[in-house]
Design a protein around this motif. Structure first.
Motif, PDB file in Angstrom:
ATOM      1  N   THR A  44      -4.840   1.111  10.625  1.00  0.00           N
ATOM      2  CA  THR A  44      -6.102   0.950  11.351  1.00  0.00           C
ATOM      3  C   THR A  44      -6.509   2.258  12.017  1.00  0.00           C
ATOM      4  O   THR A  44      -7.678   2.668  11.951  1.00  0.00           O
ATOM      5  CB  THR A  44      -5.959  -0.156  12.413  1.00  0.00           C
ATOM      6  N   ALA A  45      -5.557   2.929  12.649  1.00  0.00           N
ATOM      7  CA  ALA A  45      -5.848   4.205  13.305  1.00  0.00           C
ATOM      8  C   ALA A  45      -6.288   5.251  12.291  1.00  0.00           C
ATOM      9  O   ALA A  45      -7.239   6.007  12.533  1.00  0.00           O
ATOM     10  CB  ALA A  45      -4.615   4.687  14.072  1.00  0.00           C
ATOM     11  N   ASP A  79      -9.172   9.172   7.874  1.00  0.00           N
ATOM     12  CA  ASP A  79      -8.133   9.619   6.944  1.00  0.00           C
ATOM     13  C   ASP A  79      -8.014   8.689   5.742  1.00  0.00           C
ATOM     14  O   ASP A  79      -7.474   9.078   4.707  1.00  0.00           O
ATOM     15  CB  ASP A  79      -6.771   9.689   7.655  1.00  0.00           C
ATOM     16  N   LEU A  80      -8.487   7.443   5.884  1.00  0.00           N
ATOM     17  CA  LEU A  80      -8.498   6.471   4.790  1.00  0.00           C
ATOM     18  C   LEU A  80      -9.922   6.011   4.546  1.00  0.00           C
ATOM     19  O   LEU A  80     -10.711   5.864   5.492  1.00  0.00           O
ATOM     20  CB  LEU A  80      -7.627   5.250   5.137  1.00  0.00           C
ATOM     21  N   PHE A 114       0.820  -1.212   0.000  1.00  0.00           N
ATOM     22  CA  PHE A 114       0.000   0.000   0.000  1.00  0.00           C
ATOM     23  C   PHE A 114       0.852   1.260   0.000  1.00  0.00           C
ATOM     24  O   PHE A 114       0.616   2.184  -0.787  1.00  0.00           O
ATOM     25  CB  PHE A 114      -0.935   0.003   1.219  1.00  0.00           C
ATOM     26  N   LEU A 115       1.874   1.295   0.851  1.00  0.00           N
ATOM     27  CA  LEU A 115       2.723   2.476   0.939  1.00  0.00           C
ATOM     28  C   LEU A 115       3.681   2.602  -0.237  1.00  0.00           C
ATOM     29  O   LEU A 115       4.194   3.700  -0.510  1.00  0.00           O
ATOM     30  CB  LEU A 115       3.534   2.433   2.242  1.00  0.00           C
TER      31      LEU A 115
END
Length: 342
Positions: free
Chosen positions: A325-326, A332-333, A307-308
């Protein structure tokens, strides 16, 4: 991003740990055996009989160094850590979302999508490496079966439905685990997955590695300010790190199963490295050190995060997934991106 730091594993019985001059030292039989600078440590794992000084407990709490106590065989006893870090609003969103069955099913489906696709990729990778066409064909067949089951996760009917799909995939995956095992000792077989107690040597290693991964994931969640006990897929239970168990599902195959197979297939673990009592198998002291050394080496290897699109050490993957997850809980996602091994 939390930097990847070292973990101190204390496996020698009757060890005494204490703090002195910004270092963590260990004595055995009154003689000092090792001294480690505290700034280089993130956590300490004590296996079996170990005594820890009160000043060291205070020091670990102040510095955010996790102090975990386990049996000689890796059974979790307890963990000491300092104040929970992170934003209270993030944990509030976590608690509220855990009570929402629609949200719980949505994020759980993402955890399991990662797990099933990693199991599928594991089987396909082994199928390419095995020369026997019949064995290779069986692995590919089970990989296709798991891939088909993963399609059921796109529109989850609920948590019970997801657990049923995960169970069916686990049966397909572990049914061919022995086909990937090419141990030097012919008596070493996987047979079936058995946890409490592990009923053979292979299951003992898998359970030990899963325990190490669970502790790393729990530390990662605490580092980003999430409560490891408040999960979605795994039932909430006192003393159970449900969210850590949720997130580690996608990492079991690529981090733990793959390493266990490698240790047996390369002859690093043999039948003589285990003992059994009343049907419960356990690693010897030397075997435990072999697994821990391989685990630490594995964590230092570098891969590209899907992903990154950045190259990171494997040991950072739990921290990245906790951070994802946070970010998803904060909004934010748009979705949680599971780690899928390529």
């Amino acid at each position: 991003m939390k930097p990847l730091q070292n973990t101190l594993y204390v496996t020698t019985q009757d060890s005494y740990l204490f703090w002195e001059n910004e270092c963590i030292a260990i004595k055995v039989g009154g003689q000092e055996k090792v001294r480690v600078p505290a700034h280089a440590l993130e956590s300490i794992f004590c296996f079996g009989n170990a005594t820890v000084s009160t000043p060291l407990i205070r020091f670990c709490g102040e510095r955010g160094i996790g102090l975990t106590f386990l049996s000689e065989n890796g059974r979790f006893y307890g963990r000491i850590h300092g104040p929970v870090s992170g934003n209270v609003l993030l944990r509030q969103k976590q608690f509220i979302s855990a009570s929402d069955p629609i949200f719980a099913a949505r994020i759980s489906s993402r955890f399991l999508t990662g797990k099933l696709l990693n199991e599928k990729n594991m089987l396909l990778r082994k199928a390419r490496d095995i020369q026997d066409s019949d064995v290779s064909g069986q692995l590919r067949e089970k990989a296709q079966e798991i891939a088909a089951l993963s399609q059921d996760l796109t529109q989850p009917a609920g948590l019970d439905s997801l657990r049923g799909t995960e169970g069916a995939a686990a049966n397909a995956y572990f049914s061919c685990f022995d086909l990937m095992l090419k141990a030097k000792d012919p008596g070493l077989r996987f047979e079936v997955r058995s946890r409490r107690p592990p009923k053979n040597e292979v299951n003992a290693v898998l359970s030990f590695l899963y325990m190490l991964l669970k502790n790393d994931m729990q530390s990662a969640l605490e580092a980003v300010g999430l409560d490891p006990a408040c999960g979605y897929l795994h039932t909430l239970r006192p003393g159970r790190p449900a969210l850590a168990l949720d997130l580690m599902e996608e990492l079991r195959a690529p981090l733990c199963d793959r390493l266990a197979l490698s240790l047996f297939n390369k002859g690093q673990l043999r039948k003589k490295d285990f003992s059994s009592e009343l049907g419960e198998y356990a690693l010897s002291d030397s075997a435990r050190k072999t697994v821990l050394s391989a685990w630490q080496s594995r964590k230092r290897e570098v891969v590209q995060h899907p992903f990154l699109k950045e190259r990171i050490e494997i040991g950072l993957i739990p921290f990245v997934q906790a951070q994802m997850t946070a970010r998803y809980l904060r909004g934010d996602l748009d979705d949680y991106p599971p780690f899928i091994w390529r």
